[in-house]
Write a protein that holds these residues in place. Structure first.
Motif, PDB file in Angstrom:
ATOM      1  N   GLY A   1      -0.809  -0.188   9.940  1.00 25.22           N
ATOM      2  CA  GLY A   1      -2.221  -0.339   9.613  1.00 25.22           C
ATOM      3  C   GLY A   1      -3.104  -0.646  10.810  1.00 25.22           C
ATOM      4  O   GLY A   1      -4.316  -0.771  10.665  1.00 25.22           O
TER       5      GLY A   1
ATOM      6  N   ALA B   1      -0.277   3.978   1.179  1.00 24.85           N
ATOM      7  CA  ALA B   1      -0.930   4.823   2.179  1.00 24.85           C
ATOM      8  C   ALA B   1       0.038   5.371   3.224  1.00 24.85           C
ATOM      9  O   ALA B   1      -0.242   6.397   3.852  1.00 24.85           O
ATOM     10  CB  ALA B   1      -2.036   4.030   2.879  1.00 24.85           C
TER      11      ALA B   1
ATOM     12  N   ARG C   1       4.775  -2.277   7.803  1.00 28.65           N
ATOM     13  CA  ARG C   1       3.560  -1.927   7.057  1.00 28.65           C
ATOM     14  C   ARG C   1       2.311  -2.432   7.781  1.00 28.65           C
ATOM     15  O   ARG C   1       1.317  -1.698   7.924  1.00 28.65           O
ATOM     16  CB  ARG C   1       3.632  -2.518   5.650  1.00 28.65           C
ATOM     17  CG  ARG C   1       2.361  -2.291   4.824  1.00 28.65           C
ATOM     18  CD  ARG C   1       2.523  -2.802   3.403  1.00 28.65           C
ATOM     19  NE  ARG C   1       2.974  -4.178   3.358  1.00 28.65           N
ATOM     20  CZ  ARG C   1       2.189  -5.250   3.556  1.00 28.65           C
ATOM     21  NH1 ARG C   1       0.903  -5.076   3.829  1.00 28.65           N
ATOM     22  NH2 ARG C   1       2.682  -6.467   3.472  1.00 28.65           N
TER      23      ARG C   1
ATOM     24  N   SER D   1       0.825  -1.198   0.000  1.00 26.67           N
ATOM     25  CA  SER D   1       0.000   0.000   0.000  1.00 26.67           C
ATOM     26  C   SER D   1       0.862   1.251   0.000  1.00 26.67           C
ATOM     27  O   SER D   1       1.876   1.304   0.694  1.00 26.67           O
ATOM     28  CB  SER D   1      -0.906   0.020   1.240  1.00 26.67           C
ATOM     29  OG  SER D   1      -1.581   1.252   1.359  1.00 26.67           O
TER      30      SER D   1
ATOM     31  N   SER E   1       2.173   6.202  -5.211  1.00 28.99           N
ATOM     32  CA  SER E   1       0.764   6.487  -5.464  1.00 28.99           C
ATOM     33  C   SER E   1       0.510   6.559  -6.956  1.00 28.99           C
ATOM     34  O   SER E   1       1.406   6.861  -7.751  1.00 28.99           O
ATOM     35  CB  SER E   1       0.363   7.817  -4.814  1.00 28.99           C
ATOM     36  OG  SER E   1       0.598   7.779  -3.426  1.00 28.99           O
TER      37      SER E   1
END
Length: 268
Positions: free
Chosen positions: A185, A42, A181, A40, A219
């Motif tokens: 989260g 994010a 990671r 991800s 991204s």
């Protein structure tokens, strides 16, 4: 050994490039293999990458790759103890050691960071790699949990177990990226502002350059300008990156301490 004759100015967490910045500056190549399952972008603003001397970082906590005695050793461990001064060793003597996979925290003394988290990585066992992986995951997880529990916001990891303990750098980088990671989260992970991976030896540099884009891909570019920075932002980012110190030219190796550390590992 790390350079100690001339101390570099402390480097703050905000000065260390995030993955988003490194992607925008084309300093980190996107993996041709593509992102791994669960990858991800994010957290790309909360992941930093720095090659150099971890003892120069003015972050909330640096993570020391310690041995079970917590009384210092070679490589990063010895460098941290030398830079912190004798009071670090004195405090470590009160902790009663630390088992593999666990972490303990101390003050930082003469170091520019606030705290030192000491974690004991596994001596790599190529006949039981899953056991080594579980222990290494515990190192990263327990360090992150201890940082959050202690109210710390920025944490910098050395490459745990990839030195004399013999953990393959690519495998170790995968464990580090995957564990960080997943922790970011979680609800507890939201408390961390920045997690920094610190590399020194070329083998670790290559490993993180290869694995970071697979765990933290860039991204998706915008349809208009492919997410380019403005000229002013680009110039500012380039200037910031150029102000980081040059990579040390010598390895963080101390043969005498390394041999002692290996013998300690063999006794585990």
């Amino acid at each position: 050994m790390f350079r100690t004759a001339i101390r570099m100015a402390p480097i703050s967490a905000s000065e260390i490039p995030s993955l988003n910045l490194l992607y925008k500056l084309d300093r980190l190549d996107v993996s041709r293999l593509g992102p791994l399952k669960g990858a991800s972008p994010a957290y790309n603003d909360r992941i930093g990458l720095f090659r150099g001397d971890i003892t120069t970082l003015s972050v909330d906590a640096i993570v020391n790759a310690a041995n079970t005695s917590l009384l210092g050793g070679g490589g990063v461990d010895g460098a941290i103890h030398r830079a912190a001064g004798p009071k670090l060793l004195a405090e470590c003597r009160t902790l009663g050691g630390c088992p593999t996979g666990a972490s303990k925290i101390t003050d930082a003394y003469k170091l520019p960071c606030k705290k030192v988290i000491h974690t004991v990585g596994p001596v790599y066992d190529d006949t039981h790699p899953a056991v080594s992986e579980a222990a290494l995951r515990d190192c990263y997880r327990s360090s992150l949990e201890l940082a959050v529990k202690s109210g710390l916001k920025t944490i910098a990891f050395s490459a745990i177990s990839t030195g004399v303990y013999g953990y393959p750098s690519l495998d170790a980088a995968h464990v580090a990226c995957d564990t960080v990671r997943k922790y970011l989260g979680t609800g507890d992970g939201e408390a961390l502002d920045k997690v920094i991976f610190v590399t020194f030896e070329e083998k670790d540099v290559r490993a993180y350059n290869h694995l970071l884009p697979r765990h933290f891909p860039p991204s998706t570019p915008s349809t208009n300008d492919h997410d380019q920075l403005t000229k002013e932002q680009n110039a500012e980012a380039e200037a910031r990156a150029s102000q980081l110190p040059n990579v040390p030219s010598t390895d963080p190796a101390d043969p005498e301490h390394a041999l002692k550390k290996q013998k300690q590992g063999d006794k585990k």
